[in-house]
Design a protein around this motif. Structure first.
Motif, short mmCIF file in Angstrom:
data_model
loop_
_atom_site.label_atom_id
_atom_site.label_comp_id
_atom_site.label_asym_id
_atom_site.label_seq_id
_atom_site.Cartn_x
_atom_site.Cartn_y
_atom_site.Cartn_z
N TRP A 136 -1.19 -0.79 13.68
CA TRP A 136 0.12 -0.73 13.02
C TRP A 136 -0.05 -0.46 11.52
O TRP A 136 0.60 0.42 10.95
CB TRP A 136 0.84 -2.05 13.24
CG TRP A 136 2.32 -2.02 13.04
CD1 TRP A 136 3.05 -1.07 12.38
CD2 TRP A 136 3.27 -2.98 13.54
NE1 TRP A 136 4.39 -1.39 12.42
CE2 TRP A 136 4.54 -2.54 13.12
CE3 TRP A 136 3.16 -4.15 14.27
CZ2 TRP A 136 5.71 -3.27 13.42
CZ3 TRP A 136 4.30 -4.87 14.58
CH2 TRP A 136 5.56 -4.42 14.16
N THR A 139 -1.40 3.04 10.71
CA THR A 139 -0.35 4.04 10.93
C THR A 139 0.61 4.10 9.74
O THR A 139 0.98 5.17 9.27
CB THR A 139 0.43 3.73 12.21
OG1 THR A 139 -0.45 3.81 13.33
CG2 THR A 139 1.57 4.72 12.41
N LEU A 140 1.04 2.93 9.28
CA LEU A 140 1.97 2.88 8.14
C LEU A 140 1.39 3.54 6.90
O LEU A 140 2.08 4.25 6.17
CB LEU A 140 2.35 1.42 7.84
CG LEU A 140 3.18 0.70 8.90
CD1 LEU A 140 3.38 -0.76 8.52
CD2 LEU A 140 4.53 1.39 9.09
N ARG A 144 2.62 7.55 5.35
CA ARG A 144 3.41 7.28 4.13
C ARG A 144 3.81 8.55 3.40
O ARG A 144 4.93 8.65 2.88
CB ARG A 144 2.59 6.37 3.20
CG ARG A 144 3.32 5.91 1.96
CD ARG A 144 2.46 4.92 1.21
NE ARG A 144 1.10 5.45 1.02
CZ ARG A 144 0.10 4.76 0.48
NH1 ARG A 144 0.30 3.51 0.11
NH2 ARG A 144 -1.09 5.31 0.34
N TYR A 153 10.24 3.74 11.93
CA TYR A 153 9.70 2.39 11.82
C TYR A 153 10.12 1.53 13.02
O TYR A 153 9.33 0.73 13.52
CB TYR A 153 10.17 1.74 10.52
CG TYR A 153 9.53 2.33 9.28
CD1 TYR A 153 8.14 2.34 9.13
CD2 TYR A 153 10.30 2.86 8.26
CE1 TYR A 153 7.54 2.87 8.00
CE2 TYR A 153 9.71 3.40 7.12
CZ TYR A 153 8.34 3.40 7.00
OH TYR A 153 7.74 3.93 5.88
N LEU A 156 8.09 2.74 15.98
CA LEU A 156 6.70 2.30 15.84
C LEU A 156 6.57 0.82 16.21
O LEU A 156 5.62 0.43 16.91
CB LEU A 156 6.22 2.53 14.40
CG LEU A 156 4.80 2.05 14.08
CD1 LEU A 156 3.78 2.81 14.91
CD2 LEU A 156 4.50 2.24 12.59
#
Length: 264
Positions: A136, A139-140, A144, A153, A156
């Motif tokens: 997680w 991935t963020l 970005r 979001y 996800l």
């Protein structure tokens, strides 16, 4: 607690390796997405693929030019990887005592076999949760630069919940195999065979309507990324079925480990 901490330390290297692999896969996927981002012309490459294959891989459910759509496709591979990691942790954390000839040490501890299984299973569970959180977080960071919207979001977060659910199912199956199989060397390979079989069942069930019933036998269909994107939630019936599989496998693991003769 000592068993729990020992297992966390012993499995840290494995968690690190799996985390590096998933991080590299995410980075490569996001880099590849740059070729699709906002370019509808790239979708024409899918026209050459058989419609049945697109349906089987849920590719027809996604718009690859959007971040949510592209990541929905990648979830197939992330889910498969997390399932393998969880199953290996579950089976190996029990069978390695016999493999490494350290089972005598475990047996002379002032704890029951059930408590040994509980401590080891909790350590494997922590690994699974950590693996999801790392996936997680990476991935963020990776997406970005594309300035994702709130819808991404939310999707996800739903995918990460589904990924954890998949891990719990195969962790329970791996734990059962590790506790039940007398030939400890085969527990890991058997777990992988079950994962690959259920994965291909999920593909086949999507290609032939007559084989649609197979979706009830493969956890990969319980948390289909296309359905998650379309409905925005996980199916309640599949969650109940998942919980039943986990409870049955864990209960059977305890029962069999307490009954079986251990290889010393």
């Amino acid at each position: 607690m000592n068993i729990f901490l020992r297992e966390l330390k012993a499995n840290f290297k494995s968690l690190l390796i799996w985390s590096v692999i998933i991080a590299l896969m995410i980075m490569m996927a996001v880099a590849k997405f740059s070729a699709f981002a906002g370019d509808p012309e790239m979708l024409k490459m899918l026209d050459s693929m058989p419609p049945a294959l697109l349906d089987a891989l849920s590719m027809s459910a996604f718009n690859l030019t959007t971040l949510s759509g592209f990541y929905g496709i990648m979830f197939i591979y992330f889910g498969l990887m997390s399932a393998i990691a969880a199953a290996m942790w579950g089976s190996d954390i029990i069978s390695k005592e016999e493999r490494d000839r350290t089972v005598e040490f475990s047996l002379v501890l002032p704890v029951s076999r059930s408590r040994v299984v509980t401590a080891k299973a909790l350590a494997a569970l922590v690994n699974c949760i950590a693996f999801v959180l790392i996936t997680w977080a990476v991935t963020l960071v990776a997406v970005r630069s594309y300035q994702p919207d709130q819808a991404f979001y939310d999707f996800l977060a739903l995918e990460m919940q589904a990924m954890l659910a998949l891990e719990l199912i195969f962790l329970a199956i791996g734990l059962l195999l590790g506790c039940a199989m007398k030939q400890y060397k085969r527990s890991g390979s058997t777990a992988i065979a079950i994962i690959l079989t259920t994965y291909f069942m999920s593909i086949i069930s999507g290609m032939q309507e007559g084989l649609d019933f197979l979706k009830y036998f493969t956890p990969f269909k319980y948390f289909d990324a296309g359905e998650l994107l379309r409905t925005g939630k996980m199916d309640g019936a599949y969650l109940v079925l998942s919980a039943a599989i986990i409870v049955v496998c864990v209960a059977a693991a305890y029962w069999m480990y307490n009954k079986r003769d251990l290889y010393i």
